[in-house]
Write an enzyme that holds these catalytic residues in place. Structure first.
Site, PDB file in Angstrom:
ATOM      1  CB  SER A   1      -0.905   0.019   1.239  1.00 51.56           C
ATOM      2  OG  SER A   1      -1.568   1.265   1.371  1.00 51.56           O
TER       3      SER A   1
ATOM      4  CE1 TYR B   1      -4.028  -1.714   5.034  1.00 47.45           C
ATOM      5  CE2 TYR B   1      -3.230   0.482   4.482  1.00 47.45           C
ATOM      6  CZ  TYR B   1      -3.731  -0.745   4.093  1.00 47.45           C
ATOM      7  OH  TYR B   1      -3.936  -1.008   2.763  1.00 47.45           O
TER       8      TYR B   1
ATOM      9  CE1 TYR C   1      24.951   5.773 -15.247  1.00 48.22           C
ATOM     10  CE2 TYR C   1      24.476   5.398 -12.923  1.00 48.22           C
ATOM     11  CZ  TYR C   1      24.349   5.029 -14.246  1.00 48.22           C
ATOM     12  OH  TYR C   1      23.614   3.920 -14.570  1.00 48.22           O
TER      13      TYR C   1
END
Length: 548
Positions: free
Chosen positions: A141, A154, A420
């Site tokens: 999630s 959660y 980079y």
């Protein structure tokens, strides 16, 4: 849907199968011709679901938080099927939306037991029945990546699931098992509907916070899972693909999308897919990864424009692809050339459907990077990329997609050079900013971040890092460098209608490289592994991947 994602006859185990996302997963895999084992709690309707699907599909009642149930599930699967090809860990309970001070310890533990420990237990048992080529996809999630009030249990469980995705990817790579995750934002599921009815969730406010202006449909999450579970994702492991409509790309007060008078129809029903050939421009498309991407879109019947500083190679590839494809020599550090290119394409095609922003790999060891060298490299790969994105956006309509090619290595503090790391980080942020800005117009963006890929650029990268090929493979959990075609498959998926709720996300196509936190972990032996997959290890070696 890409027909090449369909591998009929695979056995797919889906937990949490009876509800929103789970039901969409079952439907999509069953439609593919796969054998689906739907797993959910007693009295969830999963038995009836299996019966309605008919033979050889199966519905099973299992509580994933009970270890005995999970062991019994594995025994039943072993008896019924010779092997399991895919596990989708979707079982979970949602947030209670209770304040931390009002959350009972039992409620916190229950969230961990189902969303995290249960998923881990099912993965460990099911993996015993898997062979090389199998895949596990965890449904995590956005809550596992971003903090929010009243979601402590959660969010903690989903963050843990994302972490376990990475560690299992590294641990089981030697067995040829890939482990990935999706991180959905808000999805129109029974769970969300119940929170909305209870007054605990303001869906209209959520829509204003999402650049695409709506919450997701369950099938949009299921289609992302299907890709990650497919052979087209063969070099993707350890990655978490965010499917949030661009939520994570917005970092400012106020809404990301204007208020709407009614619920968007796309929340309830998948719009009709436009199957006409698309106009696709691939910048840096003459060689390497860019050429593989150009070939992939051409295979689909799209019209491809190959733009590259090497005009001769661009002409050669366009000729090989067929008469309808075009080539143009363009130096993207010259603004007038870029502007002229897109003006020509707008006049010719009216609009662009897909723009793939490739880059020119320019690698110089850190010790040789003067400010002048840094500026030159940024001019090509960041400023030039920005100019292309700006002009591409002008040429697009709702439904168009911008894909930027970045690099997984840019997230490492041991990047092969200062430039980079800097230009790749800049590319990722360019993707996110444009996702927030263009999302309300219906234009999506995403970053494809390859690891070490079998191209000339990869050889130069290894040389700058001071590594031979065996050392390079040891650094990668899957034990090999990737193929340009594997990056092309990821780009093709992200530009497809199946990725309709992916916006601003980065997809790592790196064999698990970014999930491996220290050199040598990736090739750790854990079970049988072929000599081809396992390079010879050097005792007590700790490779400094990107330092010359």
């Amino acid at each position: 849907m890409d027909d090449r994602q369909v591998q009929p006859g695979r056995v797919i185990v889906v937990t949490g199968a009876a509800g929103g996302i789970g039901r969409a997963l079952v439907d999509i895999f069953a439609a593919n011709g796969d054998v689906v084992v739907a797993v959910d709690l007693p009295d969830s309707g999963v038995i009836e679901l299996g019966q309605n699907l008919g033979e050889p599909h199966l519905g099973l009642e299992v509580d994933v938080s009970r270890e005995d149930d999970v062991v019994a599930l594995r025994a039943l699967l072993e008896k019924r099927f010779s092997r399991i090809e895919v596990l989708v860990n979707n079982a979970g309970i949602g947030p209670t939306m209770a304040a931390t001070a009002d959350t009972a310890l039992e409620d916190f533990q229950r969230a961990l037991a189902i969303n995290l420990v249960g998923a881990y237990s099912v993965a460990c048992e099911t993996a015993k029945l898997m062979k090389p080529g199998a895949a596990i996809v965890n449904v995590a999630s956005l809550a596992g990546l971003l903090g929010n009030p009243k979601r402590s249990a959660y969010a903690a469980s989903k963050a843990g699931l994302i972490s376990i995705t990475k560690s299992l990817a590294c641990r089981w790579a030697s067995r040829g098992i890939r482990v990935t995750a999706v991180a959905p934002g808000h999805v129109r599921t029974p769970m969300v509907a119940e929170l909305e009815r209870a007054g605990k969730l303001d869906v209209s406010a959520i829509r204003r916070r999402v650049p695409l202006g709506r919450i997701a449909r369950p099938d949009e999450i299921a289609r992302a899972v299907r890709f990650l579970a497919s052979a087209q994702a063969s070099y993707i492991t350890g990655s978490t693909l965010v499917v949030d409509g661009g939520w994570m790309s917005v970092n400012q007060p106020g809404g990301a999308h204007q208020a709407q008078d009614r619920t968007p129809g796309a929340e309830f029903m998948r719009p009709v897919e436009d199957t006409d050939a698309r106009t696709v421009i691939v910048m840096g498309g003459a060689t390497g990864v860019g050429a593989a991407i150009a070939r992939r879109f051409a295979e689909n019947g799209d019209t491809v424009v190959i733009a590259d500083g090497d005009g001769e190679e661009a002409v050669k590839l366009a000729g090989l692809l067929g008469d309808k494809h075009l080539s143009r020599r363009v130096d993207r550090t010259v603004e007038t050339e870029v502007v002229s290119l897109f003006e020509e394409l707008r006049e010719r095609f009216g609009h662009l459907d897909v723009f793939v922003n490739g880059m020119n790999e320019i690698l110089v060891p850190n010790t040789e990077e003067s400010p002048e060298v840094l500026k030159r490299i940024l001019d090509v790969n960041l400023t030039g990329a920005f100019t292309c994105v700006r002009e591409a956006a002008i040429s697009m309509r709702s439904g168009s997609v911008i894909l930027n090619l970045g690099a997984s290595l840019s997230l490492s503090p041991l990047a092969p050079s200062h430039a980079y790391g800097a230009y790749n980080a800049g590319i990722d942020m360019l993707t996110r900013c444009t996702a927030a800005e263009l999302g309300p117009l219906g234009i999506r963006t995403a970053t494809v971040a390859p690891g070490y890929i079998r191209t000339c650029a990869a050889n130069r990268l290894a040389a700058v890092a001071g590594m031979d090929s065996a050392s390079l493979r040891q650094r990668i959990p899957l034990g090999r460098v990737g193929d340009a075609e594997e990056v092309a498959e990821a780009a093709y998926f992200l530009a497809s209608f199946d990725a309709s709720y992916i916006n601003g996300s980065i997809l790592h196509v790196d064999g698990g490289l970014i999930s491996s936190r220290e050199a040598g972990w990736g090739s750790e032996v854990d079970g049988a592994i072929s000599a081809e997959m396992r390079p010879q290890r050097r005792p007590a070696a700790r490779w400094r991947l990107l330092s010359p």
